[in-house]
Design an enzyme around this catalytic site. Structure first.
Site, PDB file in Angstrom:
ATOM      1  N   GLY A  46       0.830  -1.194   0.000  1.00 20.20           N
ATOM      2  CA  GLY A  46       0.000   0.000   0.000  1.00 20.20           C
ATOM      3  C   GLY A  46       0.865   1.244   0.000  1.00 20.20           C
ATOM      4  O   GLY A  46       2.023   1.216   0.424  1.00 20.20           O
ATOM      5  N   GLN A  51       3.158   9.869   1.174  1.00 20.54           N
ATOM      6  CA  GLN A  51       4.433   9.145   1.203  1.00 20.54           C
ATOM      7  C   GLN A  51       5.311   9.453  -0.003  1.00 20.54           C
ATOM      8  O   GLN A  51       6.504   9.135   0.002  1.00 20.54           O
ATOM      9  CB  GLN A  51       4.190   7.641   1.290  1.00 20.54           C
ATOM     10  CG  GLN A  51       3.613   7.207   2.620  1.00 20.54           C
ATOM     11  CD  GLN A  51       3.415   5.718   2.656  1.00 20.54           C
ATOM     12  OE1 GLN A  51       2.389   5.209   2.218  1.00 20.54           O
ATOM     13  NE2 GLN A  51       4.409   5.012   3.163  1.00 20.54           N
ATOM     14  N   CYS A  98       6.446   0.006   7.449  1.00 21.03           N
ATOM     15  CA  CYS A  98       6.041   1.135   6.609  1.00 21.03           C
ATOM     16  C   CYS A  98       7.202   1.560   5.727  1.00 21.03           C
ATOM     17  O   CYS A  98       8.344   1.659   6.192  1.00 21.03           O
ATOM     18  CB  CYS A  98       5.592   2.296   7.492  1.00 21.03           C
ATOM     19  SG  CYS A  98       5.019   3.728   6.583  1.00 21.03           S
ATOM     20  N   LEU A  99       6.892   1.842   4.468  1.00 22.83           N
ATOM     21  CA  LEU A  99       7.916   2.294   3.535  1.00 22.83           C
ATOM     22  C   LEU A  99       8.535   3.624   3.955  1.00 22.83           C
ATOM     23  O   LEU A  99       9.673   3.917   3.607  1.00 22.83           O
ATOM     24  CB  LEU A  99       7.321   2.418   2.126  1.00 22.83           C
ATOM     25  CG  LEU A  99       6.829   1.105   1.505  1.00 22.83           C
ATOM     26  CD1 LEU A  99       6.050   1.379   0.222  1.00 22.83           C
ATOM     27  CD2 LEU A  99       7.984   0.154   1.252  1.00 22.83           C
ATOM     28  N   HIS A 140      -4.025   1.423   7.738  1.00 25.41           N
ATOM     29  CA  HIS A 140      -2.673   1.981   7.768  1.00 25.41           C
ATOM     30  C   HIS A 140      -2.554   3.127   6.757  1.00 25.41           C
ATOM     31  O   HIS A 140      -2.050   4.207   7.087  1.00 25.41           O
ATOM     32  CB  HIS A 140      -1.673   0.863   7.449  1.00 25.41           C
ATOM     33  CG  HIS A 140      -0.249   1.281   7.394  1.00 25.41           C
ATOM     34  ND1 HIS A 140       0.668   0.925   8.353  1.00 25.41           N
ATOM     35  CD2 HIS A 140       0.435   2.022   6.483  1.00 25.41           C
ATOM     36  CE1 HIS A 140       1.852   1.432   8.025  1.00 25.41           C
ATOM     37  NE2 HIS A 140       1.740   2.095   6.898  1.00 25.41           N
ATOM     38  N   GLU A 141      -3.029   2.895   5.531  1.00 26.93           N
ATOM     39  CA  GLU A 141      -2.903   3.911   4.480  1.00 26.93           C
ATOM     40  C   GLU A 141      -3.803   5.117   4.750  1.00 26.93           C
ATOM     41  O   GLU A 141      -3.397   6.264   4.529  1.00 26.93           O
ATOM     42  CB  GLU A 141      -3.197   3.315   3.104  1.00 26.93           C
ATOM     43  CG  GLU A 141      -2.277   2.176   2.684  1.00 26.93           C
ATOM     44  CD  GLU A 141      -0.793   2.469   2.819  1.00 26.93           C
ATOM     45  OE1 GLU A 141      -0.380   3.642   2.689  1.00 26.93           O
ATOM     46  OE2 GLU A 141      -0.033   1.517   3.066  1.00 26.93           O
ATOM     47  N   HIS A 144      -2.259   7.473   7.087  1.00 25.94           N
ATOM     48  CA  HIS A 144      -1.283   8.373   6.450  1.00 25.94           C
ATOM     49  C   HIS A 144      -1.952   9.661   5.963  1.00 25.94           C
ATOM     50  O   HIS A 144      -1.353  10.735   6.021  1.00 25.94           O
ATOM     51  CB  HIS A 144      -0.607   7.699   5.257  1.00 25.94           C
ATOM     52  CG  HIS A 144       0.593   6.886   5.600  1.00 25.94           C
ATOM     53  ND1 HIS A 144       1.720   7.413   6.193  1.00 25.94           N
ATOM     54  CD2 HIS A 144       0.836   5.565   5.432  1.00 25.94           C
ATOM     55  CE1 HIS A 144       2.611   6.456   6.365  1.00 25.94           C
ATOM     56  NE2 HIS A 144       2.102   5.321   5.915  1.00 25.94           N
TER      57      HIS A 144
END
Length: 169
Positions: A46, A51, A98-99, A140-141, A144
C-alpha cells in the site's frame, strides 16, 4: 509513468492532514499511475500520496487475498478521498512496517473488518469491504492521509532480526 521517491520521517508532509481531491484530471491520473509503479517497485502492499510528498487524499493498495499461495493473483485498489464508515467492534494486534519508516516494525491494534466509502480514479463513488490483512492495510494507508504513522498507534516498536519477514505497507 515514473517511480517516485518515497519520503521518510521526519518529513513534515507525513504529519499533515492531506487535502481532499476535487479535480479528477490528468495530473491525478499521473499521480495514481506513479503511485502504483512506486508501490510495486518498493515493494509494498500500500502507498498513500503523502508518502511520495503529495498532500492529497489518495491511496493505492495491491494485495493478494491468499498470500500463502506463491502465484495468487493480486487485486489493485485505488481509493480517492477514502473514509472508514463501518469499522468492526472486534480488533486484533498485528505486526506492521512502513515504507516511510524503514528498519522498524510495530505491533498495532486494528479493526478486523471495515467498510470504506471512497471515489475511484474517475470520481465515481465506491464502497469497499475489507477484512483481515486487507482491512489492516487500508487502515494503515488512511492513517497516512490524516498525518498518523503506525508507530503512533503501536503498542511496541522494534528493529526486526535479520531474516525476519516484515509486512510493509
Amino acid at each position: 509513468m515514473a517511480i517516485r521517491e518515497i519520503i521518510f520521517l521526519p518529513d513534515p508532509v507525513l504529519r499533515r492532514k492531506a487535502h481532499k481531491v476535487t479535480q479528477f484530471d490528468n495530473d491525478l491520473q499521473v499521480l495514481i499511475e506513479d503511485m502504483i509503479e512506486t508501490v510495486r517497485d518498493a515493494p509494498g502492499v500500500g502507498l498513500a500520496a503523502p508518502q511520495v510528498g503529495v498532500s492529497q487524499r489518495v491511496i493505492v493498495v495491491e494485495y493478494a487475498e491468499d498470500d500463502e499461495m506463491e502465484d495468487s493473483p493480486k487485486k489493485l485498489y485505488v481509493a480517492v478521498n477514502p473514509e472508514i464508515v463501518q469499522p468492526s467492534e472486534e480488533t486484533e494486534l498485528g505486526i506492521e512496517g512502513c515504507l516511510s519508516v524503514p528498519g522498524l516494525v510495530g505491533e498495532v491494534d486494528r479493526h478486523t473488518a471495515i467498510t470504506i466509502k471512497a471515489q475511484n480514479r474517475r470520481g465515481q463513488p465506491v464502497k469497499i469491504k475489507a477484512s483481515g490483512w486487507l482491512a489492516r492495510i487500508f487502515q494503515h494507508e488512511i492513517d497516512h492521509l490524516d498525518g498518523i504513522i503506525y508507530t503512533d498507534r503501536a503498542t511496541r516498536v522494534w528493529k526486526p532480526r535479520e531474516g525476519e519477514e516484515i509486512p510493509v505497507d
